[in-house]
Design a protein around this motif. Structure first.
Motif, PDB file in Angstrom:
ATOM      1  N   ARG A   1       0.829  -1.210   0.000  1.00 20.58           N
ATOM      2  CA  ARG A   1       0.000   0.000   0.000  1.00 20.58           C
ATOM      3  C   ARG A   1       0.864   1.262   0.000  1.00 20.58           C
ATOM      4  O   ARG A   1       0.549   2.244  -0.694  1.00 20.58           O
ATOM      5  N   LEU A   2       1.954   1.241   0.757  1.00 24.93           N
ATOM      6  CA  LEU A   2       2.843   2.409   0.779  1.00 24.93           C
ATOM      7  C   LEU A   2       3.507   2.606  -0.583  1.00 24.93           C
ATOM      8  O   LEU A   2       3.646   3.738  -1.055  1.00 24.93           O
ATOM      9  N   ARG A   3       3.907   1.513  -1.218  1.00 24.77           N
ATOM     10  CA  ARG A   3       4.499   1.615  -2.551  1.00 24.77           C
ATOM     11  C   ARG A   3       3.486   2.166  -3.557  1.00 24.77           C
ATOM     12  O   ARG A   3       3.827   2.965  -4.434  1.00 24.77           O
ATOM     13  N   ALA A   4       2.234   1.727  -3.436  1.00 27.82           N
ATOM     14  CA  ALA A   4       1.197   2.213  -4.350  1.00 27.82           C
ATOM     15  C   ALA A   4       0.972   3.710  -4.177  1.00 27.82           C
ATOM     16  O   ALA A   4       0.755   4.438  -5.155  1.00 27.82           O
ATOM     17  N   ILE A   5       1.056   4.186  -2.934  1.00 31.03           N
ATOM     18  CA  ILE A   5       0.891   5.616  -2.676  1.00 31.03           C
ATOM     19  C   ILE A   5       2.016   6.406  -3.324  1.00 31.03           C
ATOM     20  O   ILE A   5       1.806   7.435  -3.985  1.00 31.03           O
TER      21      ILE A   5
ATOM     22  N   ALA B   1       3.934   5.421  -5.816  1.00 39.24           N
ATOM     23  CA  ALA B   1       3.843   5.310  -7.272  1.00 39.24           C
ATOM     24  C   ALA B   1       2.775   6.251  -7.825  1.00 39.24           C
ATOM     25  O   ALA B   1       2.941   6.821  -8.909  1.00 39.24           O
ATOM     26  N   ALA B   2       1.689   6.416  -7.072  1.00 41.40           N
ATOM     27  CA  ALA B   2       0.617   7.297  -7.531  1.00 41.40           C
ATOM     28  C   ALA B   2       1.067   8.753  -7.595  1.00 41.40           C
ATOM     29  O   ALA B   2       0.496   9.568  -8.315  1.00 41.40           O
ATOM     30  N   HIS B   3       2.147   9.069  -6.819  1.00 38.73           N
ATOM     31  CA  HIS B   3       2.656  10.429  -6.822  1.00 38.73           C
ATOM     32  C   HIS B   3       3.934  10.536  -7.661  1.00 38.73           C
ATOM     33  O   HIS B   3       4.691  11.513  -7.526  1.00 38.73           O
ATOM     34  N   GLY B   4       4.194   9.508  -8.481  1.00 41.38           N
ATOM     35  CA  GLY B   4       5.298   9.588  -9.437  1.00 41.38           C
ATOM     36  C   GLY B   4       6.664   9.345  -8.844  1.00 41.38           C
ATOM     37  O   GLY B   4       7.679   9.730  -9.437  1.00 41.38           O
ATOM     38  N   GLY B   5       6.751   8.664  -7.702  1.00 41.08           N
ATOM     39  CA  GLY B   5       8.059   8.400  -7.092  1.00 41.08           C
ATOM     40  C   GLY B   5       8.366   6.935  -7.031  1.00 41.08           C
ATOM     41  O   GLY B   5       7.622   6.078  -7.506  1.00 41.08           O
TER      42      GLY B   5
END
Length: 312
Positions: A297-301, A303-307
């Motif tokens: 979930r933290l990775r998805a967050i 990734a959603a912000h382009g990092g």
């Protein structure tokens, strides 16, 4: 309520405000008949004990039936008295539930309190808490419970690509760990099941299929006991940064351990969602599957912000 023997339909139509004006305006008998029947149904739905008294010699003959609301069933018993402190608590209880989620039993209780001349919505020293239910499925499920009707809904479990249609005898809705659950009998699985309301997809359909109201006896207690048993069977070992929101919220539910705190939980996916919202304030030591779920979930967050992120 003004007479023990009740009133005939014609007496009600002639004397009750609303009907009388329609008669004077030339309303047709069929229209008045439908209005009368609809009003009876609405009163009964509100918990009013409207009785129909037929001919003693032929109870099925309702041509001269009389209608009444028994005073003893509408009012609280005469031998019940409340202190000022008890009345304050009753006023508070009557104001807690939001109107869209209040049950028929609670409505009936508030109505009887008002019969004493007490306003059930009156706040205490300016404080009137409210319990509002955000889950859209709640009202329809509560209707199914109170009317003893089978409900049908689409249910999406974690990891599934599409929801599954469920047919359920709804027995109780309970709140556990700040989330609402439906407890009922799954007709396809032929057993008692607990459903998280937030996983119900789309509208809930209340069907015409009924079930025995006795099935609801003790249902809420069984549901809460089942959820508590699941939580007691699995714990997460967490390291939490002191003085943070995570420490405030999770410490109430957990117990100190050698390395952090042990927090019981019911659903891995729901708990992972919560833990991810705390960000760096929480680290999951074990179990491994819960730690991986939080990291995902933290990775998805990120990734959603382009990092990008490296997590362990």
């Amino acid at each position: 309520m003004a007479t023990e023997i009740g009133l005939t339909k014609q007496q009600i139509l002639d004397n009750v405000s609303g009907y009388r004006q329609r008669i004077e305006a030339g309303a047709k008998p069929d229209s008045l008949e439908k209005m009368f029947e609809r009003d009876k149904d609405e009163l009964r739905a509100l918990g009013m004990p409207v009785e129909t008294i037929g001919d003693p010699l032929d109870p099925q003959d309702l041509r001269e039936a009389r209608y009444r609301i028994p005073q003893t069933e509408y009012d609280l018993p005469a031998d019940i008295e409340f202190s000022d402190a008890e009345l304050a608590v009753l006023r508070l209880a009557g104001s807690v539930w939001s109107s869209e989620s209040v049950s028929a039993d609670a409505q009936s209780g508030v109505r009887k309190i008002r019969a004493l001349g007490i306003d059930g919505d009156e706040p205490i020293i300016g404080f009137a808490p409210r319990i509002a239910v955000r889950d859209a499925a709640f009202p329809a499920l509560q209707e199914g419970i109170e009317r003893n009707r089978v409900v049908v809904f689409e249910y999406l479990k974690p990891g599934e690509d599409a929801p599954t249609r469920r047919r359920v005898r709804p027995l109780a809705q309970v709140e556990y760990e700040a989330r609402w659950h439906l407890f009922g009998i799954d007709l396809d699985a032929d057993g008692e099941r607990t459903f998280l309301l937030s996983r119900i997809v789309g509208d809930v359909k209340v069907t015409g299929q009924t079930f025995d109201s006795a099935l609801r006896d003790g249902a809420a207690e069984r549901a809460l006991a089942g959820l508590a048993a699941v939580a007691a069977s699995q714990h997460a070992l967490l390291e939490i940064t002191p003085g943070t929101e995570a420490a405030l919220r999770l410490s109430r539910r957990g117990a100190p351990a050698v390395q952090g705190i042990l927090v019981p939980y019911v659903d891995k996916h729901i708990f992972a969602d919560e833990l991810a919202t705390y960000g760096p304030e929480v680290r999951v030591v074990e179990p491994a599957d819960l730690r991986h779920a939080v990291i995902e979930r933290l990775r998805a967050i990120v990734a959603a912000h382009g990092g990008g992120v490296e997590a362990s």
